[in-house]
Design an enzyme around this catalytic site. Sequence first.
Site, short mmCIF file in Angstrom:
data_model
loop_
_atom_site.label_atom_id
_atom_site.label_comp_id
_atom_site.label_asym_id
_atom_site.label_seq_id
_atom_site.Cartn_x
_atom_site.Cartn_y
_atom_site.Cartn_z
N GLY A 13 -3.02 -4.38 -4.72
CA GLY A 13 -2.19 -4.80 -5.86
C GLY A 13 -2.05 -3.69 -6.89
CB SER A 40 -10.66 -5.98 -3.78
OG SER A 40 -11.96 -6.00 -4.28
CB ILE A 43 -11.49 -2.27 -4.89
CG1 ILE A 43 -12.67 -2.56 -3.96
CG2 ILE A 43 -11.02 -0.82 -4.75
CD1 ILE A 43 -12.31 -2.57 -2.48
CE LYS A 79 9.65 12.78 -15.67
NZ LYS A 79 8.68 12.54 -14.58
CB VAL A 186 -9.58 -6.66 3.37
CG1 VAL A 186 -9.54 -6.23 4.83
CG2 VAL A 186 -8.56 -7.75 3.08
CG LEU A 334 -2.20 6.64 -4.25
CD1 LEU A 334 -3.30 6.33 -5.28
CD2 LEU A 334 -1.69 8.06 -4.45
C1 FAD Z 1 -4.05 12.28 -11.07
C2 FAD Z 1 -2.88 11.47 -10.59
C3 FAD Z 1 -1.69 11.44 -11.32
C4 FAD Z 1 -0.58 10.72 -10.85
N1 FAD Z 1 0.61 10.76 -11.53
C5 FAD Z 1 1.70 10.17 -11.01
C6 FAD Z 1 2.96 10.18 -11.68
O1 FAD Z 1 3.11 10.73 -12.77
N2 FAD Z 1 4.01 9.55 -11.10
C7 FAD Z 1 3.88 8.89 -9.91
O2 FAD Z 1 4.89 8.36 -9.41
N3 FAD Z 1 2.70 8.82 -9.30
C8 FAD Z 1 1.62 9.44 -9.79
N4 FAD Z 1 0.43 9.34 -9.15
C9 FAD Z 1 0.34 8.49 -7.97
C10 FAD Z 1 0.25 7.04 -8.41
O3 FAD Z 1 -0.91 6.86 -9.21
C11 FAD Z 1 0.19 6.12 -7.22
O4 FAD Z 1 1.18 6.45 -6.30
C12 FAD Z 1 0.41 4.68 -7.64
O5 FAD Z 1 -0.44 4.32 -8.69
C13 FAD Z 1 0.23 3.73 -6.49
O6 FAD Z 1 -1.12 3.64 -6.13
P1 FAD Z 1 -1.49 2.60 -4.99
O7 FAD Z 1 -0.92 1.29 -5.34
O8 FAD Z 1 -1.12 3.20 -3.68
O9 FAD Z 1 -3.09 2.56 -5.03
P2 FAD Z 1 -4.12 1.92 -6.10
O10 FAD Z 1 -3.59 1.89 -7.47
O11 FAD Z 1 -5.40 2.63 -5.88
O12 FAD Z 1 -4.27 0.41 -5.64
C14 FAD Z 1 -5.07 0.05 -4.52
C15 FAD Z 1 -5.16 -1.46 -4.45
O13 FAD Z 1 -5.76 -1.81 -3.23
C16 FAD Z 1 -6.77 -2.80 -3.45
N5 FAD Z 1 -7.77 -2.65 -2.40
C17 FAD Z 1 -8.34 -1.50 -1.95
N6 FAD Z 1 -9.22 -1.79 -0.96
C18 FAD Z 1 -9.21 -3.14 -0.81
C19 FAD Z 1 -9.91 -4.05 0.03
N7 FAD Z 1 -10.81 -3.62 0.92
N8 FAD Z 1 -9.66 -5.37 -0.10
C20 FAD Z 1 -8.74 -5.82 -0.99
N9 FAD Z 1 -8.05 -5.01 -1.81
C21 FAD Z 1 -8.29 -3.68 -1.73
C22 FAD Z 1 -7.29 -2.49 -4.85
O14 FAD Z 1 -7.91 -3.63 -5.42
C23 FAD Z 1 -5.99 -2.10 -5.56
O15 FAD Z 1 -5.33 -3.28 -6.00
C24 FAD Z 1 -0.69 10.01 -9.63
C25 FAD Z 1 -1.89 10.00 -8.93
C26 FAD Z 1 -2.97 10.73 -9.39
C27 FAD Z 1 -4.25 10.72 -8.59
#
Ligand code: FAD
Length: 506
Positions: A13, A40, A43, A79, A186, A334
């Site tokens: 999420g 989760s 997490i 922006k 999970v 990610l």
């Molecule tokens: C330093 C940095 C700067 C960034 N700046 C930018 C930017 O300026 N612009 C941009 O577009 N992007 C940027 N990004 C990338 C951006 O942060 C991510 O692409 C975006 O937040 C999406 O993350 P996500 O949803 O893939 O992962 P996360 O935000 O990590 O979410 C993961 C989710 O999975 C759930 N989860 C994980 N394991 C389990 C499990 N076993 N069971 C149940 N749930 C689980 C967690 O609870 C969470 O809800 C940046 C990243 C970094 C590291």
Amino acid sequence: MSNQRKKIIILGGGTAGWITANLMATHWQNKGFDITLVESPDIGIIGVGEGSTPPLKGFMETIGVSESEWMPACNATYKVGITFRDWSVKPGFTEYVHPFVGQPDQFTIPAFFHNSYLRRKGVDLEGHPDHFFLATEMIRQKLSPVAPENFPFEIAYGYHFDSGLLGQFLRRVAEKKGVRYKVATVAGAMLDAQGNIDHLKTTDGEALKADLYVDSSGFRGNLIQQSLKVPFISSAESLFNDSAVVFATDQEREYAPHTISTAMKYGWAWQIPLTNRNGNGYVYSSRFVDDDKAETEFRAHLGLLDSDVEARRLKFKVGRVAQHWAKNCLAVGLSQGFIEPLEATALDMVQETVVRFIEAYNNGDHTDKYRDDFNNRISARFDAVRDYIVCHYRISSRADTDYWIANGTNEKISPSLRSILMSWMAGKNITDELLDQKLDVYFPNVSWNCLLTGKGVYPSQEQLRSGNELAHKYKIEEIKDFNRRCALNFKSHLQQLHLLSLGDGG
Ligand SMILES: Cc1cc2nc3c(=O)[nH]c(=O)nc-3n(C[C@H](O)[C@H](O)[C@H](O)COP(=O)(O)OP(=O)(O)OC[C@H]3O[C@@H](n4cnc5c(N)ncnc54)[C@H](O)[C@@H]3O)c2cc1C
């Protein structure tokens, strides 16, 4: 498609999970899909990623959300580009804007290409990109990019936002569209005999079964990397950064609609203006500096050496998975890869992945018929973004630390990027090269030109000659005047944000 309803489970999420949920629920509304997002309670989300590119505007329009609904709820600002500071030490080229290019710029781009091309050939013409684009003028005057009705040209813009608030907002929208939300951790995925995911097992012992699984579990890549063992292709040889330290600081009274990216000793720092605070982060390479030293350098840069404001430290890996869609699992966010945040491209990649997946899945009558095409397309996009970002480092003229020397002399760049740079240095037109290499699939020709000219990759001043009348056919003063007069049509950034907070974006 058969009449049986198809079940989709989205694991995660964060922003990626909620963008996916909204796009799938919108595109597949009344098409027989049941979508559940599982998150989760233990997490957390990564909680950074607060800058976007222009396609986020299209995403909000697709899911039916107006700026006056979502922007105030997420402390969002506009922006129009990114200002790069101190990436080059060449006189006159220590700062430039990488603008989002809109329709008015089509009038001035021919002059930019003409001047920069001839300057590369040794003619003493103004070739700094900042003279040619409306975005630069908007940043200078702190204007909002929302055009009034009587200015009939499209302006390209993106946003800055609080990523935590954006996730919460998108969750509310998705739930209204029928997406179910389930809190569970999970523990793993059970595979069937063909290697597809059969079901997910939660830490409470529950089995969660679906036809299609979306892995948005963040850097862990729980399903795509850990369960399905899809290889991760690292870009660490060409992109050295793997760490970040993050702070919030107070917002100034007035702020311009841009992200500022300032080169530091071992990486670069972002400053992102939100309505209630500035987001700041220093992205650096742990191969060249330890975390404490990086944090001290960053605190000094922000004038926070004596402050007890708490810092967050993050680690990340750069690269991408070999396949974004493997078996009955689609990786989004990610979990599928990350090409460091220099151009804020990650959320655009999320959108592109989901939209192209929906297209491929529909075209294949909900089979994996177009899976390879899809994977190749998304990987090509990742690689094109990577090359553009690697180029920032490779052409930097800084040599004040081992970090910058290693970047500026790094030979582990892709053959595509190598040939672009060779073309540029040879004074050739890089348009054909970009097309042949498919490097323009993400950043267009004009962006590549801004990058190379903005950092002053030109013959030195002593090598320039004056050139004939034809070479000087564009008058910089006229171009500046054109942009100044276009800019007269726009409200101040703060005024527009204030109107939005009153529920009026017009
Ligand atoms: C330093 C940095 C700067 C960034 N700046 C930018 C930017 O300026 N612009 C941009 O577009 N992007 C940027 N990004 C990338 C951006 O942060 C991510 O692409 C975006 O937040 C999406 O993350 P996500 O949803 O893939 O992962 P996360 O935000 O990590 O979410 C993961 C989710 O999975 C759930 N989860 C994980 N394991 C389990 C499990 N076993 N069971 C149940 N749930 C689980 C967690 O609870 C969470 O809800 C940046 C990243 C970094 C590291």
